[in-house]
Design a protein around this motif. Structure first.
Motif, PDB file in Angstrom:
ATOM      1  N   ASP A   1       5.443   9.963   1.172  1.00  0.00           N
ATOM      2  CA  ASP A   1       6.497  10.993   1.188  1.00  0.00           C
ATOM      3  C   ASP A   1       6.455  11.835   2.460  1.00  0.00           C
ATOM      4  O   ASP A   1       7.466  12.379   2.888  1.00  0.00           O
ATOM      5  CB  ASP A   1       6.384  11.909  -0.042  1.00  0.00           C
ATOM      6  N   ARG A   2       5.256  11.968   3.042  1.00  0.00           N
ATOM      7  CA  ARG A   2       5.109  12.743   4.288  1.00  0.00           C
ATOM      8  C   ARG A   2       5.239  11.850   5.522  1.00  0.00           C
ATOM      9  O   ARG A   2       5.011  12.295   6.637  1.00  0.00           O
ATOM     10  CB  ARG A   2       3.741  13.454   4.309  1.00  0.00           C
ATOM     11  N   GLY A   3       5.561  10.576   5.308  1.00  0.00           N
ATOM     12  CA  GLY A   3       5.753   9.654   6.434  1.00  0.00           C
ATOM     13  C   GLY A   3       4.463   9.147   7.044  1.00  0.00           C
ATOM     14  O   GLY A   3       4.454   8.681   8.189  1.00  0.00           O
ATOM     15  N   ILE A   4       3.354   9.235   6.297  1.00  0.00           N
ATOM     16  CA  ILE A   4       2.067   8.788   6.828  1.00  0.00           C
ATOM     17  C   ILE A   4       1.787   7.363   6.340  1.00  0.00           C
ATOM     18  O   ILE A   4       1.677   7.126   5.140  1.00  0.00           O
ATOM     19  CB  ILE A   4       0.925   9.739   6.377  1.00  0.00           C
ATOM     20  N   PRO A   5       1.676   6.412   7.280  1.00  0.00           N
ATOM     21  CA  PRO A   5       1.361   5.039   6.890  1.00  0.00           C
ATOM     22  C   PRO A   5      -0.146   4.879   6.671  1.00  0.00           C
ATOM     23  O   PRO A   5      -0.924   5.744   7.076  1.00  0.00           O
ATOM     24  CB  PRO A   5       1.814   4.233   8.117  1.00  0.00           C
ATOM     25  N   PRO A   6      -0.566   3.769   6.046  1.00  0.00           N
ATOM     26  CA  PRO A   6      -2.006   3.518   5.938  1.00  0.00           C
ATOM     27  C   PRO A   6      -2.598   3.347   7.341  1.00  0.00           C
ATOM     28  O   PRO A   6      -1.977   2.712   8.201  1.00  0.00           O
ATOM     29  CB  PRO A   6      -2.090   2.225   5.135  1.00  0.00           C
ATOM     30  N   VAL A   7      -3.762   3.942   7.565  1.00  0.00           N
ATOM     31  CA  VAL A   7      -4.377   3.903   8.897  1.00  0.00           C
ATOM     32  C   VAL A   7      -5.504   2.878   8.914  1.00  0.00           C
ATOM     33  O   VAL A   7      -6.559   3.089   8.322  1.00  0.00           O
ATOM     34  CB  VAL A   7      -4.907   5.297   9.303  1.00  0.00           C
ATOM     35  N   PHE A   8      -5.240   1.754   9.554  1.00  0.00           N
ATOM     36  CA  PHE A   8      -6.259   0.745   9.802  1.00  0.00           C
ATOM     37  C   PHE A   8      -5.789  -0.126  10.951  1.00  0.00           C
ATOM     38  O   PHE A   8      -4.642  -0.034  11.376  1.00  0.00           O
ATOM     39  CB  PHE A   8      -6.575  -0.090   8.540  1.00  0.00           C
TER      40      PHE A   8
ATOM     41  N   ILE B   1       0.852  -1.199   0.000  1.00  0.00           N
ATOM     42  CA  ILE B   1       0.000   0.000   0.000  1.00  0.00           C
ATOM     43  C   ILE B   1       0.888   1.250   0.000  1.00  0.00           C
ATOM     44  O   ILE B   1       0.650   2.195  -0.754  1.00  0.00           O
ATOM     45  CB  ILE B   1      -0.951  -0.004   1.221  1.00  0.00           C
ATOM     46  N   GLU B   2       1.910   1.244   0.836  1.00  0.00           N
ATOM     47  CA  GLU B   2       2.814   2.394   0.923  1.00  0.00           C
ATOM     48  C   GLU B   2       3.587   2.608  -0.376  1.00  0.00           C
ATOM     49  O   GLU B   2       3.905   3.741  -0.738  1.00  0.00           O
ATOM     50  CB  GLU B   2       3.790   2.206   2.094  1.00  0.00           C
ATOM     51  N   GLN B   3       3.886   1.529  -1.076  1.00  0.00           N
ATOM     52  CA  GLN B   3       4.647   1.639  -2.330  1.00  0.00           C
ATOM     53  C   GLN B   3       3.752   1.941  -3.536  1.00  0.00           C
ATOM     54  O   GLN B   3       4.258   2.248  -4.611  1.00  0.00           O
ATOM     55  CB  GLN B   3       5.443   0.346  -2.568  1.00  0.00           C
ATOM     56  N   ASP B   4       2.447   1.860  -3.344  1.00  0.00           N
ATOM     57  CA  ASP B   4       1.514   2.162  -4.434  1.00  0.00           C
ATOM     58  C   ASP B   4       1.699   3.635  -4.817  1.00  0.00           C
ATOM     59  O   ASP B   4       1.586   4.517  -3.963  1.00  0.00           O
ATOM     60  CB  ASP B   4       0.076   1.909  -3.944  1.00  0.00           C
ATOM     61  N   PRO B   5       2.005   3.927  -6.083  1.00  0.00           N
ATOM     62  CA  PRO B   5       2.255   5.319  -6.488  1.00  0.00           C
ATOM     63  C   PRO B   5       1.086   6.261  -6.211  1.00  0.00           C
ATOM     64  O   PRO B   5       1.276   7.456  -6.022  1.00  0.00           O
ATOM     65  CB  PRO B   5       2.551   5.234  -7.988  1.00  0.00           C
TER      66      PRO B   5
ATOM     67  N   PRO C   1     -11.082   1.089   7.050  1.00  0.00           N
ATOM     68  CA  PRO C   1     -11.801   2.150   6.335  1.00  0.00           C
ATOM     69  C   PRO C   1     -11.847   1.899   4.823  1.00  0.00           C
ATOM     70  O   PRO C   1     -11.068   1.105   4.297  1.00  0.00           O
ATOM     71  CB  PRO C   1     -10.998   3.415   6.634  1.00  0.00           C
ATOM     72  N   MET C   2     -12.756   2.587   4.159  1.00  0.00           N
ATOM     73  CA  MET C   2     -12.857   2.500   2.701  1.00  0.00           C
ATOM     74  C   MET C   2     -11.631   3.123   2.032  1.00  0.00           C
ATOM     75  O   MET C   2     -11.315   2.831   0.891  1.00  0.00           O
ATOM     76  CB  MET C   2     -14.138   3.180   2.214  1.00  0.00           C
ATOM     77  N   ASP C   3     -10.964   4.031   2.724  1.00  0.00           N
ATOM     78  CA  ASP C   3      -9.686   4.601   2.272  1.00  0.00           C
ATOM     79  C   ASP C   3      -8.786   4.627   3.498  1.00  0.00           C
ATOM     80  O   ASP C   3      -9.236   4.960   4.593  1.00  0.00           O
ATOM     81  CB  ASP C   3      -9.882   6.013   1.710  1.00  0.00           C
ATOM     82  N   PHE C   4      -7.531   4.258   3.344  1.00  0.00           N
ATOM     83  CA  PHE C   4      -6.617   4.192   4.480  1.00  0.00           C
ATOM     84  C   PHE C   4      -5.926   5.516   4.772  1.00  0.00           C
ATOM     85  O   PHE C   4      -5.095   5.602   5.662  1.00  0.00           O
ATOM     86  CB  PHE C   4      -5.552   3.119   4.238  1.00  0.00           C
ATOM     87  N   TYR C   5      -6.263   6.542   3.978  1.00  0.00           N
ATOM     88  CA  TYR C   5      -5.634   7.857   4.126  1.00  0.00           C
ATOM     89  C   TYR C   5      -6.698   8.951   4.102  1.00  0.00           C
ATOM     90  O   TYR C   5      -7.766   8.774   3.521  1.00  0.00           O
ATOM     91  CB  TYR C   5      -4.649   8.111   2.972  1.00  0.00           C
TER      92      TYR C   5
ATOM     93  N   PRO D   1     -13.867   8.792   0.049  1.00  0.00           N
ATOM     94  CA  PRO D   1     -12.728   7.878  -0.010  1.00  0.00           C
ATOM     95  C   PRO D   1     -12.412   7.497  -1.457  1.00  0.00           C
ATOM     96  O   PRO D   1     -13.323   7.400  -2.278  1.00  0.00           O
ATOM     97  CB  PRO D   1     -13.208   6.653   0.788  1.00  0.00           C
ATOM     98  N   ARG D   2     -11.132   7.305  -1.740  1.00  0.00           N
ATOM     99  CA  ARG D   2     -10.746   6.886  -3.091  1.00  0.00           C
ATOM    100  C   ARG D   2     -11.162   5.417  -3.285  1.00  0.00           C
ATOM    101  O   ARG D   2     -10.900   4.584  -2.425  1.00  0.00           O
ATOM    102  CB  ARG D   2      -9.239   7.078  -3.271  1.00  0.00           C
ATOM    103  N   LYS D   3     -11.779   5.121  -4.407  1.00  0.00           N
ATOM    104  CA  LYS D   3     -12.405   3.807  -4.622  1.00  0.00           C
ATOM    105  C   LYS D   3     -11.420   2.650  -4.713  1.00  0.00           C
ATOM    106  O   LYS D   3     -11.725   1.528  -4.328  1.00  0.00           O
ATOM    107  CB  LYS D   3     -13.270   3.839  -5.891  1.00  0.00           C
ATOM    108  N   PHE D   4     -10.226   2.894  -5.212  1.00  0.00           N
ATOM    109  CA  PHE D   4      -9.317   1.773  -5.475  1.00  0.00           C
ATOM    110  C   PHE D   4      -8.853   1.061  -4.206  1.00  0.00           C
ATOM    111  O   PHE D   4      -8.505  -0.119  -4.243  1.00  0.00           O
ATOM    112  CB  PHE D   4      -8.108   2.233  -6.311  1.00  0.00           C
ATOM    113  N   ILE D   5      -8.862   1.755  -3.079  1.00  0.00           N
ATOM    114  CA  ILE D   5      -8.379   1.136  -1.836  1.00  0.00           C
ATOM    115  C   ILE D   5      -9.232  -0.089  -1.489  1.00  0.00           C
ATOM    116  O   ILE D   5      -8.714  -1.190  -1.318  1.00  0.00           O
ATOM    117  CB  ILE D   5      -8.372   2.145  -0.663  1.00  0.00           C
TER     118      ILE D   5
END
Length: 193
Positions: A21-28, A10-14, A82-86, A98-102
Motif C-alpha cells: 500500500d505504501r509502494g514498497i516492493p520486496p527488497v532482494f 509476494i506483493e499480493q500476499d495480504p 534476506p530472511m524478510d524482504f521488508y 524478520p517475519r518467519k513466513f517469508i
C-alpha cells in the motif's frame, strides 16, 4: 515461474499489504547467474528508503569483509536474499526480528532458480538458525569461530551492524582469522582467483 512472478505473489500476499500500500516492493537481489548468495536478516529503515539491499553502514562493512567492491556486490554474480524482504519495524533494542513466513514460504522457490550458487554466506543468527537447523554450536560466537564445519556450502558470519561493535572489539580473531578466509572463499566462489 519467473522471479517477477514470485515478486508479484509476494506483493499480493495480504501479510505484506502495509508495504504494498505504501509502494514498497520486496527488497532482494537475485539472478539465475548468481554464484554467491548472501542471506541476511531483513532490510533496515535506510534500506527500505533506498530499496537497495545492504545500502547502509552494515553493507559497507559486509562488502569490506568480503573483499570486493560495490560494483561486484550489486552485480548478477551475487544474490542477496534476506530472511524478510521488508523492514519489520523498530523494537526496544533494535529492529524487530524478520517475519518467519517469508523464508518458510518463498526462499526454496527462489533458491531453486539459482543453480550455480557456489557458497552461501549466512549473516547473523536468524539465517544461521534457519539454515543450519540444529547444527549450530552453542551460540553465534562459537558457530562463527567454527565456520569450517559448515564449508563449502555455508560460511556463517556475525552481522556487520554498527550495533555489533562491542562483539567485534571483544572478538578480534574474527577480523584477524575469519575475514581473510571469507575473502579467499568469496573470490573462489565468484571465479576471481
Amino acid at each position: 515461474m519467473t522471479i517477477e512472478d514470485i515478486k508479484k505473489r509476494i506483493e499480493q500476499d495480504p501479510r505484506n499489504k502495509e508495504y504494498t500500500d505504501r509502494g514498497i516492493p520486496p527488497v532482494f537481489q537475485v539472478s539465475e547467474k548468481a554464484r554467491l548468495l548472501v542471506i541476511g536478516q531483513a532490510p533496515g529503515k535506510k534500506v527500505e528508503e533506498s530499496l537497495v539491499p545492504f545500502n547502509d553502514k552494515s553493507g559497507e562493512k559486509l562488502i569490506s569483509w568480503m573483499g570486493i567492491n560495490r560494483e561486484i556486490f550489486y552485480s548478477e554474480k551475487v544474490a542477496i536474499l534476506p530472511m524478510d524482504f521488508y523492514y519489520p519495524g523498530k523494537g526496544k533494542t533494535g529492529d524487530l526480528p524478520p517475519r518467519k513466513f517469508i523464508a518458510q514460504e518463498y526462499h526454496d522457490e527462489i533458491l531453486g532458480m539459482m543453480e550455480d550458487i557456489q557458497m552461501t554466506i549466512l549473516v547473523g543468527s536468524y539465517s544461521m538458525k534457519y539454515y543450519l537447523k540444529g547444527r549450530m554450536e552453542k551460540n553465534l560466537t562459537e558457530t562463527v569461530k567454527n565456520y569450517e564445519n559448515y564449508l563449502p556450502e555455508f560460511f556463517p558470519i556475525v552481522h556487520p551492524s554498527p550495533l555489533n561493535f562491542r562483539w567485534q572489539r571483544n572478538n578480534p580473531w574474527f577480523e584477524e582469522e575469519v575475514v581473510p578466509e571469507l575473502q579467499k572463499r568469496v573470490k573462489t566462489a565468484l571465479g576471481m582467483e
